[in-house]
Design a protein around this motif. Structure first.
Motif, PDB file in Angstrom:
ATOM      1  N   SER A  63      56.001 -12.921  48.732  1.00  0.00           N
ATOM      2  CA  SER A  63      56.752 -13.857  49.576  1.00  0.00           C
ATOM      3  C   SER A  63      56.262 -13.801  51.015  1.00  0.00           C
ATOM      4  O   SER A  63      55.703 -12.805  51.477  1.00  0.00           O
ATOM      5  CB  SER A  63      58.243 -13.546  49.517  1.00  0.00           C
ATOM      6  OG  SER A  63      58.502 -12.280  50.079  1.00  0.00           O
ATOM      7  N   THR A  64      56.506 -14.892  51.732  1.00  0.00           N
ATOM      8  CA  THR A  64      56.127 -14.967  53.137  1.00  0.00           C
ATOM      9  C   THR A  64      57.123 -14.196  53.991  1.00  0.00           C
ATOM     10  O   THR A  64      56.732 -13.465  54.896  1.00  0.00           O
ATOM     11  CB  THR A  64      56.079 -16.442  53.597  1.00  0.00           C
ATOM     12  OG1 THR A  64      55.245 -17.173  52.704  1.00  0.00           O
ATOM     13  CG2 THR A  64      55.532 -16.559  54.997  1.00  0.00           C
ATOM     14  N   GLU A  65      58.411 -14.360  53.706  1.00  0.00           N
ATOM     15  CA  GLU A  65      59.459 -13.671  54.456  1.00  0.00           C
ATOM     16  C   GLU A  65      60.453 -13.042  53.495  1.00  0.00           C
ATOM     17  O   GLU A  65      60.709 -13.571  52.409  1.00  0.00           O
ATOM     18  CB  GLU A  65      60.226 -14.653  55.350  1.00  0.00           C
ATOM     19  CG  GLU A  65      59.466 -15.168  56.528  1.00  0.00           C
ATOM     20  CD  GLU A  65      60.325 -16.069  57.402  1.00  0.00           C
ATOM     21  OE1 GLU A  65      61.419 -16.491  56.968  1.00  0.00           O
ATOM     22  OE2 GLU A  65      59.894 -16.356  58.529  1.00  0.00           O
ATOM     23  N   LYS A  66      61.033 -11.928  53.930  1.00  0.00           N
ATOM     24  CA  LYS A  66      62.061 -11.260  53.141  1.00  0.00           C
ATOM     25  C   LYS A  66      63.108 -10.731  54.106  1.00  0.00           C
ATOM     26  O   LYS A  66      62.781 -10.100  55.109  1.00  0.00           O
ATOM     27  CB  LYS A  66      61.452 -10.108  52.339  1.00  0.00           C
ATOM     28  CG  LYS A  66      62.432  -9.376  51.459  1.00  0.00           C
ATOM     29  CD  LYS A  66      61.720  -8.285  50.666  1.00  0.00           C
ATOM     30  CE  LYS A  66      62.699  -7.557  49.784  1.00  0.00           C
ATOM     31  NZ  LYS A  66      62.032  -6.501  49.002  1.00  0.00           N
ATOM     32  N   SER A  67      64.371 -11.018  53.816  1.00  0.00           N
ATOM     33  CA  SER A  67      65.456 -10.532  54.656  1.00  0.00           C
ATOM     34  C   SER A  67      66.661 -10.207  53.786  1.00  0.00           C
ATOM     35  O   SER A  67      66.747 -10.634  52.639  1.00  0.00           O
ATOM     36  CB  SER A  67      65.825 -11.568  55.720  1.00  0.00           C
ATOM     37  OG  SER A  67      66.288 -12.756  55.096  1.00  0.00           O
ATOM     38  N   VAL A  76      61.579 -16.007  51.056  1.00  0.00           N
ATOM     39  CA  VAL A  76      61.116 -17.369  51.320  1.00  0.00           C
ATOM     40  C   VAL A  76      59.605 -17.420  51.143  1.00  0.00           C
ATOM     41  O   VAL A  76      58.885 -16.564  51.647  1.00  0.00           O
ATOM     42  CB  VAL A  76      61.489 -17.815  52.752  1.00  0.00           C
ATOM     43  CG1 VAL A  76      61.052 -19.244  52.991  1.00  0.00           C
ATOM     44  CG2 VAL A  76      62.980 -17.669  53.002  1.00  0.00           C
ATOM     45  N   TRP A  77      59.153 -18.433  50.418  1.00  0.00           N
ATOM     46  CA  TRP A  77      57.731 -18.715  50.246  1.00  0.00           C
ATOM     47  C   TRP A  77      57.457 -20.022  50.972  1.00  0.00           C
ATOM     48  O   TRP A  77      58.111 -21.029  50.709  1.00  0.00           O
ATOM     49  CB  TRP A  77      57.371 -18.878  48.778  1.00  0.00           C
ATOM     50  CG  TRP A  77      57.355 -17.615  47.999  1.00  0.00           C
ATOM     51  CD1 TRP A  77      56.256 -16.862  47.695  1.00  0.00           C
ATOM     52  CD2 TRP A  77      58.465 -16.938  47.396  1.00  0.00           C
ATOM     53  NE1 TRP A  77      56.631 -15.763  46.954  1.00  0.00           N
ATOM     54  CE2 TRP A  77      57.973 -15.785  46.756  1.00  0.00           C
ATOM     55  CE3 TRP A  77      59.833 -17.191  47.358  1.00  0.00           C
ATOM     56  CZ2 TRP A  77      58.795 -14.900  46.082  1.00  0.00           C
ATOM     57  CZ3 TRP A  77      60.662 -16.308  46.691  1.00  0.00           C
ATOM     58  CH2 TRP A  77      60.131 -15.174  46.059  1.00  0.00           C
ATOM     59  N   TYR A  78      56.493 -20.009  51.890  1.00  0.00           N
ATOM     60  CA  TYR A  78      56.050 -21.226  52.558  1.00  0.00           C
ATOM     61  C   TYR A  78      54.728 -21.635  51.935  1.00  0.00           C
ATOM     62  O   TYR A  78      53.873 -20.793  51.665  1.00  0.00           O
ATOM     63  CB  TYR A  78      55.887 -20.997  54.063  1.00  0.00           C
ATOM     64  CG  TYR A  78      57.204 -20.706  54.747  1.00  0.00           C
ATOM     65  CD1 TYR A  78      58.101 -21.726  55.012  1.00  0.00           C
ATOM     66  CD2 TYR A  78      57.548 -19.413  55.107  1.00  0.00           C
ATOM     67  CE1 TYR A  78      59.318 -21.455  55.622  1.00  0.00           C
ATOM     68  CE2 TYR A  78      58.757 -19.137  55.712  1.00  0.00           C
ATOM     69  CZ  TYR A  78      59.640 -20.158  55.975  1.00  0.00           C
ATOM     70  OH  TYR A  78      60.841 -19.880  56.565  1.00  0.00           O
ATOM     71  N   TYR A  90      49.273 -23.471  48.126  1.00  0.00           N
ATOM     72  CA  TYR A  90      48.912 -22.083  48.389  1.00  0.00           C
ATOM     73  C   TYR A  90      50.060 -21.434  49.152  1.00  0.00           C
ATOM     74  O   TYR A  90      50.654 -22.050  50.038  1.00  0.00           O
ATOM     75  CB  TYR A  90      47.638 -21.995  49.225  1.00  0.00           C
ATOM     76  CG  TYR A  90      46.404 -22.437  48.479  1.00  0.00           C
ATOM     77  CD1 TYR A  90      45.846 -21.622  47.508  1.00  0.00           C
ATOM     78  CD2 TYR A  90      45.808 -23.655  48.739  1.00  0.00           C
ATOM     79  CE1 TYR A  90      44.716 -22.016  46.814  1.00  0.00           C
ATOM     80  CE2 TYR A  90      44.684 -24.054  48.056  1.00  0.00           C
ATOM     81  CZ  TYR A  90      44.145 -23.229  47.092  1.00  0.00           C
ATOM     82  OH  TYR A  90      43.037 -23.618  46.402  1.00  0.00           O
ATOM     83  N   THR A  91      50.366 -20.176  48.830  1.00  0.00           N
ATOM     84  CA  THR A  91      51.403 -19.441  49.532  1.00  0.00           C
ATOM     85  C   THR A  91      50.850 -18.961  50.867  1.00  0.00           C
ATOM     86  O   THR A  91      49.811 -18.309  50.911  1.00  0.00           O
ATOM     87  CB  THR A  91      51.881 -18.235  48.705  1.00  0.00           C
ATOM     88  OG1 THR A  91      52.312 -18.697  47.424  1.00  0.00           O
ATOM     89  CG2 THR A  91      53.022 -17.518  49.381  1.00  0.00           C
ATOM     90  N   LYS A 101      56.892 -27.429  53.463  1.00  0.00           N
ATOM     91  CA  LYS A 101      57.101 -27.107  52.054  1.00  0.00           C
ATOM     92  C   LYS A 101      57.485 -25.634  51.939  1.00  0.00           C
ATOM     93  O   LYS A 101      56.780 -24.765  52.446  1.00  0.00           O
ATOM     94  CB  LYS A 101      55.836 -27.401  51.258  1.00  0.00           C
ATOM     95  CG  LYS A 101      55.389 -28.847  51.442  1.00  0.00           C
ATOM     96  CD  LYS A 101      54.316 -29.253  50.527  1.00  0.00           C
ATOM     97  CE  LYS A 101      53.820 -30.641  50.769  1.00  0.00           C
ATOM     98  NZ  LYS A 101      54.749 -31.674  50.995  1.00  0.00           N
ATOM     99  N   PHE A 102      58.603 -25.384  51.255  1.00  0.00           N
ATOM    100  CA  PHE A 102      59.078 -24.009  51.122  1.00  0.00           C
ATOM    101  C   PHE A 102      59.919 -23.860  49.864  1.00  0.00           C
ATOM    102  O   PHE A 102      60.353 -24.838  49.264  1.00  0.00           O
ATOM    103  CB  PHE A 102      59.902 -23.598  52.350  1.00  0.00           C
ATOM    104  CG  PHE A 102      61.248 -24.275  52.423  1.00  0.00           C
ATOM    105  CD1 PHE A 102      62.373 -23.671  51.882  1.00  0.00           C
ATOM    106  CD2 PHE A 102      61.382 -25.517  53.011  1.00  0.00           C
ATOM    107  CE1 PHE A 102      63.612 -24.293  51.934  1.00  0.00           C
ATOM    108  CE2 PHE A 102      62.613 -26.143  53.069  1.00  0.00           C
ATOM    109  CZ  PHE A 102      63.728 -25.530  52.531  1.00  0.00           C
TER     110      PHE A 102
END
Length: 120
Positions: A63-67, A76-78, A90-91, A101-102
Motif C-alpha cells: 500500500s501507498t499509505e497505512k494508518s 490506501v493505494w494510489y 500502477y501502484t 485514482k485510489f
C-alpha cells in the motif's frame, strides 16, 4: 480442396498466434511506482468487503499509505494509469499531489475488510 483449406487455416492460426504473442511488454518505467504492479481494473474489482489482508496485498501489492484510526487499520493505494494500455494501473510509492485514482480499505483487528472506498 479440403487439404488446401486445412493448410491455409493452420497457417493462418499459427501466424495469428505468433503475432499476438510477440507484442511489446509494458514496463513500469518510473521510480515513483512499485515494480510488478501492472494491475487491470478487473483485478482491482476482485477485492470485496470481507476479504482478508493477505488476498488484498497479493492482488494489489504494498500500500501507498497505512494508518490506524478508531474504525481499524486504513490502507490506501494510489494508482497511475498507463498511457499505452487502457485500464491498466500502477501502484504509486507516494501520494500524488492531485489524487485521481485510489482504493481505500479499512481492516478490522482480524484483518478483514470492513469498508471500501475507491475511484478508478
Amino acid at each position: 480442396m479440403i487439404k488446401k483449406l486445412l493448410i491455409l487455416s493452420t497457417l493462418t492460426s499459427v501466424l495469428f498466434l505468433v503475432s499476438c504473442s510477440s507484442g511489446n511488454k509494458v514496463q513500469a518505467g518510473s521510480t515513483k511506482v512499485h515494480p510488478h504492479t501492472a494491475l487491470r481494473k478487473l483485478e482491482i474489482d476482485m477485492i470485496k468487503v470481507g476479504d482478508g489482508l493477505v488476498k488484498t496485498e497479493a492482488v494489489l501489492g504494498k500500500s501507498t499509505e497505512k494508518s490506524i484510526d478508531p474504525s481499524g487499520t486504513v490502507m490506501v493505494w494510489y494508482f497511475a494509469e498507463d498511457r499505452d494500455v487502457p485500464e491498466q494501473y500502477y501502484t504509486l510509492k507516494e501520494k500524488p499531489d492531485v489524487v485521481e485514482k485510489f482504493l481505500k480499505l479499512t481492516f478490522d483487528p482480524k484483518n478483514k475488510i470492513t469498508a471500501k472506498d475507491f475511484k478508478l
